[in-house]
Each structure stands twice: as structure tokens, then as C-alpha cells.
Write a protein that holds these residues in place. Sequence first.
Motif, PDB file in Angstrom:
ATOM      1  N   LEU A 220       0.826  -1.205   0.000  1.00  0.00           N
ATOM      2  CA  LEU A 220       0.000   0.000   0.000  1.00  0.00           C
ATOM      3  C   LEU A 220       0.859   1.252   0.000  1.00  0.00           C
ATOM      4  CD1 LEU A 220      -2.511  -0.866   2.887  1.00  0.00           C
ATOM      5  CD2 LEU A 220      -2.836  -1.270   0.435  1.00  0.00           C
ATOM      6  N   HIS A 221       0.405   2.269  -0.736  1.00  0.00           N
ATOM      7  CA  HIS A 221       0.949   3.625  -0.583  1.00  0.00           C
ATOM      8  C   HIS A 221      -0.133   4.389   0.158  1.00  0.00           C
ATOM      9  CE1 HIS A 221       1.670   7.813  -2.461  1.00  0.00           C
ATOM     10  NE2 HIS A 221       2.239   7.732  -1.287  1.00  0.00           N
ATOM     11  N   ILE A 222       0.218   4.869   1.349  1.00  0.00           N
ATOM     12  CA  ILE A 222      -0.746   5.534   2.223  1.00  0.00           C
ATOM     13  C   ILE A 222      -0.321   6.979   2.419  1.00  0.00           C
ATOM     14  CG2 ILE A 222      -1.722   5.575   4.554  1.00  0.00           C
ATOM     15  CD1 ILE A 222      -1.124   2.550   4.659  1.00  0.00           C
ATOM     16  N   GLN A 223      -1.306   7.870   2.438  1.00  0.00           N
ATOM     17  CA  GLN A 223      -1.046   9.276   2.750  1.00  0.00           C
ATOM     18  C   GLN A 223      -2.007   9.673   3.862  1.00  0.00           C
ATOM     19  OE1 GLN A 223      -1.679  12.242  -0.348  1.00  0.00           O
ATOM     20  NE2 GLN A 223       0.307  13.099   0.205  1.00  0.00           N
ATOM     21  N   SER A 224      -1.447   9.871   5.069  1.00  0.00           N
ATOM     22  CA  SER A 224      -2.273  10.212   6.218  1.00  0.00           C
ATOM     23  C   SER A 224      -1.382  10.628   7.379  1.00  0.00           C
ATOM     24  CB  SER A 224      -3.127   9.005   6.626  1.00  0.00           C
ATOM     25  OG  SER A 224      -4.036   9.372   7.637  1.00  0.00           O
ATOM     26  N   ASN A 225      -2.008  10.923   8.510  1.00  0.00           N
ATOM     27  CA  ASN A 225      -1.236  11.204   9.710  1.00  0.00           C
ATOM     28  C   ASN A 225      -0.832   9.884  10.373  1.00  0.00           C
ATOM     29  OD1 ASN A 225      -3.263  10.415  11.772  1.00  0.00           O
ATOM     30  ND2 ASN A 225      -4.403  12.146  10.922  1.00  0.00           N
ATOM     31  N   LEU A 226       0.193   9.922  11.210  1.00  0.00           N
ATOM     32  CA  LEU A 226       0.718   8.693  11.804  1.00  0.00           C
ATOM     33  C   LEU A 226      -0.276   7.998  12.727  1.00  0.00           C
ATOM     34  CD1 LEU A 226       4.477   9.531  12.437  1.00  0.00           C
ATOM     35  CD2 LEU A 226       3.490   7.990  10.734  1.00  0.00           C
ATOM     36  N   ASP A 227      -1.161   8.751  13.360  1.00  0.00           N
ATOM     37  CA  ASP A 227      -2.167   8.128  14.231  1.00  0.00           C
ATOM     38  C   ASP A 227      -3.092   7.215  13.432  1.00  0.00           C
ATOM     39  OD1 ASP A 227      -1.211   9.336  16.537  1.00  0.00           O
ATOM     40  OD2 ASP A 227      -2.609  11.021  16.419  1.00  0.00           O
ATOM     41  N   GLU A 228      -3.552   7.686  12.300  1.00  0.00           N
ATOM     42  CA  GLU A 228      -4.444   6.871  11.470  1.00  0.00           C
ATOM     43  C   GLU A 228      -3.709   5.676  10.877  1.00  0.00           C
ATOM     44  OE1 GLU A 228      -8.212   6.894   8.694  1.00  0.00           O
ATOM     45  OE2 GLU A 228      -7.454   8.772   9.476  1.00  0.00           O
ATOM     46  N   ILE A 229      -2.456   5.865  10.515  1.00  0.00           N
ATOM     47  CA  ILE A 229      -1.646   4.755   9.987  1.00  0.00           C
ATOM     48  C   ILE A 229      -1.463   3.695  11.063  1.00  0.00           C
ATOM     49  CG2 ILE A 229       0.652   4.132   9.126  1.00  0.00           C
ATOM     50  CD1 ILE A 229       0.621   7.013   7.798  1.00  0.00           C
ATOM     51  N   LYS A 230      -1.201   4.124  12.292  1.00  0.00           N
ATOM     52  CA  LYS A 230      -1.057   3.185  13.411  1.00  0.00           C
ATOM     53  C   LYS A 230      -2.375   2.455  13.674  1.00  0.00           C
ATOM     54  CE  LYS A 230       2.730   2.739  15.709  1.00  0.00           C
ATOM     55  NZ  LYS A 230       3.443   1.478  15.607  1.00  0.00           N
ATOM     56  N   ASN A 231      -3.505   3.155  13.557  1.00  0.00           N
ATOM     57  CA  ASN A 231      -4.812   2.504  13.726  1.00  0.00           C
ATOM     58  C   ASN A 231      -4.997   1.395  12.699  1.00  0.00           C
ATOM     59  OD1 ASN A 231      -5.545   4.124  15.880  1.00  0.00           O
ATOM     60  ND2 ASN A 231      -6.679   5.582  14.628  1.00  0.00           N
ATOM     61  N   LEU A 232      -4.655   1.687  11.451  1.00  0.00           N
ATOM     62  CA  LEU A 232      -4.749   0.680  10.396  1.00  0.00           C
ATOM     63  C   LEU A 232      -3.844  -0.507  10.723  1.00  0.00           C
ATOM     64  CD1 LEU A 232      -5.537  -0.435   7.621  1.00  0.00           C
ATOM     65  CD2 LEU A 232      -3.813   1.089   6.617  1.00  0.00           C
ATOM     66  N   GLU A 233      -2.612  -0.225  11.100  1.00  0.00           N
ATOM     67  CA  GLU A 233      -1.674  -1.300  11.454  1.00  0.00           C
ATOM     68  C   GLU A 233      -2.226  -2.164  12.593  1.00  0.00           C
ATOM     69  OE1 GLU A 233       2.935  -1.932  12.909  1.00  0.00           O
ATOM     70  OE2 GLU A 233       1.935  -0.041  13.384  1.00  0.00           O
ATOM     71  N   ASN A 234      -2.734  -1.539  13.632  1.00  0.00           N
ATOM     72  CA  ASN A 234      -3.257  -2.279  14.787  1.00  0.00           C
ATOM     73  C   ASN A 234      -4.452  -3.147  14.427  1.00  0.00           C
ATOM     74  OD1 ASN A 234      -1.286  -1.219  16.459  1.00  0.00           O
ATOM     75  ND2 ASN A 234      -2.579   0.473  17.152  1.00  0.00           N
ATOM     76  N   GLU A 235      -5.338  -2.634  13.594  1.00  0.00           N
ATOM     77  CA  GLU A 235      -6.491  -3.442  13.176  1.00  0.00           C
ATOM     78  C   GLU A 235      -6.041  -4.645  12.362  1.00  0.00           C
ATOM     79  OE1 GLU A 235     -10.055  -1.557  11.644  1.00  0.00           O
ATOM     80  OE2 GLU A 235      -9.430   0.325  12.595  1.00  0.00           O
TER      81      GLU A 235
END
Length: 82
Positions: free
Chosen positions: A53-68
Motif C-alpha cells: 500500500l501507498h498511504i497518505q495520512s497522519n501517523l495516528d491513522e496509519i497506526k490505527n490501520l496497522e493495529n487493526e
Amino acid sequence: MENVIMAITIDPRSIHAPEVQTILTKHGCIIKTRVGLHEVSENSCSEQGLIILHIQSNLDEIKNLENELTGIEGVKVKYMTL
């Protein structure tokens, strides 16, 4: 805003891919590009999957995705910030 490349491995793919897909759909607005790979031959289809994936977002949202994603058995996630 961060630009991140995320690699997701899924094993076994046939069991966990639907749940991974649901999570990716939920976070679809931050995913700029998605590439899915798995080994295919004439007689079989690999149970190991890889999604880039190429993701563009803030680190909090990226971490949420990773955790899920890592909450799913058989799913591993690695990413790097560009």
C-alpha cells in the motif's frame, strides 16, 4: 501528512483475506495505491498473500490501520515513512 509504504502479509490468504479486505475498505480514503500479489500456477493458488500500500495520512491513522490488521491471526505488517 505522511507518505508511507506498507507491506502486509497474509497466511493463510484464503481464510483471512476477507477480514483484511474489510479493514482496507474501512481505511480506503487514506490508501493512494494498492497492489496485491500471490503465487499462481496452473494447478494451485498460494495461501501466502502480499499486499503493498501507498498511504497518505497522519501517523495516528496509519497506526490505527496497522493495529487493526495485526489483530488478525496470520497477518503481519511492516511500513516505512518516505
